[in-house]
Design a protein around this motif. Structure first.
Motif, short mmCIF file in Angstrom:
data_model
loop_
_atom_site.label_atom_id
_atom_site.label_comp_id
_atom_site.label_asym_id
_atom_site.label_seq_id
_atom_site.Cartn_x
_atom_site.Cartn_y
_atom_site.Cartn_z
N ILE A 250 27.87 28.45 34.23
CA ILE A 250 29.06 27.69 34.59
C ILE A 250 30.25 28.06 33.71
CG2 ILE A 250 30.07 25.36 34.59
CD1 ILE A 250 27.36 24.32 35.57
N PHE A 251 30.03 28.17 32.40
CA PHE A 251 31.15 28.33 31.49
C PHE A 251 31.70 29.76 31.44
CE2 PHE A 251 29.93 24.21 29.96
CZ PHE A 251 31.10 23.69 29.39
N VAL A 252 30.84 30.77 31.45
CA VAL A 252 31.32 32.15 31.29
C VAL A 252 32.30 32.55 32.40
CG1 VAL A 252 30.63 34.57 31.25
CG2 VAL A 252 29.37 32.89 29.89
N PRO A 253 31.99 32.30 33.70
CA PRO A 253 32.98 32.62 34.74
C PRO A 253 34.28 31.84 34.58
CG PRO A 253 30.82 32.31 35.72
CD PRO A 253 30.71 31.84 34.31
N CYS A 254 34.19 30.55 34.20
CA CYS A 254 35.40 29.74 34.01
C CYS A 254 36.27 30.30 32.89
CB CYS A 254 35.02 28.30 33.71
SG CYS A 254 34.35 27.40 35.11
N ILE A 255 35.64 30.72 31.81
CA ILE A 255 36.38 31.31 30.69
C ILE A 255 37.05 32.60 31.15
CG2 ILE A 255 36.14 32.39 28.42
CD1 ILE A 255 33.86 30.35 27.90
N TYR A 256 36.35 33.41 31.93
CA TYR A 256 36.91 34.67 32.43
C TYR A 256 38.15 34.41 33.30
CZ TYR A 256 37.45 38.82 35.34
OH TYR A 256 37.97 39.89 36.01
N ILE A 257 38.09 33.40 34.16
CA ILE A 257 39.18 33.13 35.09
C ILE A 257 40.38 32.47 34.41
CG2 ILE A 257 39.88 31.75 37.11
CD1 ILE A 257 38.27 34.15 37.91
N TYR A 258 40.11 31.48 33.53
CA TYR A 258 41.20 30.62 33.06
C TYR A 258 41.66 30.88 31.62
CZ TYR A 258 39.89 27.97 37.20
OH TYR A 258 39.62 27.60 38.49
N ALA A 259 40.86 31.56 30.81
CA ALA A 259 41.23 31.74 29.40
C ALA A 259 41.94 33.07 29.18
CB ALA A 259 40.00 31.65 28.50
N ARG A 260 42.79 33.47 30.13
CA ARG A 260 43.54 34.70 30.02
C ARG A 260 44.80 34.55 30.86
NH1 ARG A 260 42.90 37.35 34.89
NH2 ARG A 260 40.96 37.00 36.04
N PRO A 261 45.80 35.44 30.66
CA PRO A 261 46.98 35.38 31.54
C PRO A 261 46.59 35.53 33.00
CG PRO A 261 47.34 36.85 29.67
CD PRO A 261 45.89 36.48 29.64
N PHE A 262 47.35 34.87 33.87
CA PHE A 262 47.00 34.85 35.28
C PHE A 262 47.43 36.16 35.96
CE2 PHE A 262 47.42 29.97 35.09
CZ PHE A 262 46.13 29.89 34.59
N ARG A 263 46.64 37.18 35.73
CA ARG A 263 46.83 38.48 36.37
C ARG A 263 45.61 38.80 37.22
NH1 ARG A 263 50.84 37.02 34.74
NH2 ARG A 263 52.30 37.94 33.25
N THR A 264 45.81 39.62 38.23
CA THR A 264 44.72 39.96 39.13
C THR A 264 43.90 41.12 38.59
OG1 THR A 264 46.03 39.21 41.02
CG2 THR A 264 44.12 40.60 41.49
N PHE A 265 42.58 40.95 38.58
CA PHE A 265 41.67 42.01 38.17
C PHE A 265 40.64 42.23 39.29
CE2 PHE A 265 43.28 40.34 34.17
CZ PHE A 265 43.62 41.52 33.49
N PRO A 266 40.07 43.44 39.37
CA PRO A 266 39.12 43.73 40.47
C PRO A 266 37.93 42.78 40.53
CG PRO A 266 39.78 45.76 39.35
CD PRO A 266 40.34 44.62 38.53
N MET A 267 37.51 42.24 39.39
CA MET A 267 36.31 41.39 39.35
C MET A 267 36.57 39.94 39.73
SD MET A 267 33.47 42.94 38.33
CE MET A 267 32.52 41.68 37.47
N ASP A 268 37.84 39.56 39.94
CA ASP A 268 38.19 38.15 40.10
C ASP A 268 37.45 37.47 41.25
OD1 ASP A 268 39.82 38.48 37.98
OD2 ASP A 268 41.71 38.16 39.02
N LYS A 269 37.45 38.09 42.42
CA LYS A 269 36.82 37.45 43.58
C LYS A 269 35.31 37.37 43.41
CE LYS A 269 40.31 38.51 47.07
NZ LYS A 269 40.60 39.15 48.37
N LEU A 270 34.71 38.39 42.82
CA LEU A 270 33.27 38.36 42.58
C LEU A 270 32.90 37.22 41.64
CD1 LEU A 270 30.47 39.67 42.90
CD2 LEU A 270 31.05 41.18 40.98
#
Length: 314
Positions: A250-270
């Protein structure tokens, strides 16, 4: 910033997972099965915890609540995503987008706080076994659950309050299969630098700190287990391993999505698929496959259903 949203956009187009019809049909088939398993597995745990007297303890009460939240969490995004995969016209109104955003962060926030409560419950059970029933009685458990719901509501209303004040004047295409903060902020017709910092601190840093605290607490628990008997160690290790697995998923994906500037990366949708669809499906399996009491309760429930069906046929 103007307190009223003078938005010229009345709705958004959700670009989804793919524009290719063949892939959309494949995704529909796969995620229909995933959603069906998620609903069945989580509601089954809720039913077992509710109706089996042997599972009327604090740990299983919290587990039942987590399963109910997982059912709700996946239902916020999955039905709309499945419908959009087949419709070819994935549009969501501005009000519908804000509603989805509110419930997405409301349920997600409750889950974060609930996992913290579950870690505290295991800490008390292992460190103070003789006082456990006194410290984690029904009243305390109810208060902790109520606090989790209040915390989730406050977290969510802050997200919606900040987003609703933004002006949207186009483009109106969201590069995701549901409405979320990072994609909406990128569509705003204003400078969102300060808002992004607020969102990162409200979402990402808080989630990261909770994750580190939880990992620290489980590490302390594992150190405490050295003084326990082999049987006590084995049972506690099994429970802690399940908790740590769920916390990580639960936490690792949330940290990846929200704990960084809101820029698009290839892994975002996955990553979004992982924590909105896959994790809620895996949680029941993680808890039940390592828990003999839950497996025994499931067998009892199955036998009871077979007996009832036999009586109906007679």
């Amino acid at each position: 910033m103007n307190p009223v949203n003078h938005s010229q956009v009345t709705g958004f187009v959700l670009l989804g997972l793919s524009q290719a019809w063949e892939l959309r049909f494949l995704f529909f088939a796969v995620f229909s099965v995933v959603y069906l398993i998620t609903v069945t597995g989580n509601l089954l745990i809720v039913a077992i915890v509710t109706f089996d007297p042997g599972l009327h303890s604090t740990m299983y009460f919290l587990l039942g609540n987590l399963s109910f939240l997982d059912f709700c969490y996946s239902s916020i995004t999955a039905p709309k995503m499945l419908a959009d995969l087949l419709s070819g016209n994935p549009i969501i109104s501005f009000g519908g987008c804000l509603t989805q955003l509110f419930f997405f962060h409301f349920i997600g926030g409750i889950k974060i706080f609930l996992l913290t409560v579950m870690a505290y419950d295991r800490y008390v059970a292992i460190s103070q076994p003789l006082r456990y029933t006194l410290l984690m009685n029904r009243a305390v458990c109810g208060l902790l659950m109520a606090a989790s719901w209040v915390g989730g509501f406050i977290h969510s209303i802050v997200q919606v309050g900040l987003i609703i004040r933004l002006p949207f004047c186009g483009p109106h295409k969201l590069d995701n299969f549901y409405c979320d903060v990072p994609q909406l902020i990128k569509l705003a017709c204003t400078d969102t630098f300060v808002l992004e910092l607020l969102m990162v601190s409200n979402n990402g840093l808080v989630t990261l700190m909770c994750f580190l605290v939880l990992l620290g607490s489980y590490t302390a628990l594992l150190v405490m287990l050295r003084s326990h008997s082999w049987e006590g160690r084995r049972k506690a290790l099994s429970t802690c391993a399940s908790h740590i697995s769920v916390v990580t998923l639960i936490f690792v994906p949330c940290i990846y999505i929200y704990a960084r500037p809101f820029r698009t990366f290839p892994m975002d949708k996955l990553v979004s698929v992982l924590y909105t669809m896959v994790t809620p499906m895996l949680n029941p399996a993680i808890y039940t496959l390592r828990n003999k009491e839950v497996i025994l309760a499931m067998k009892k429930l199955w036998r009871r259903q077979k007996d009832l069906l036999g009586l109906v046929e007679l």
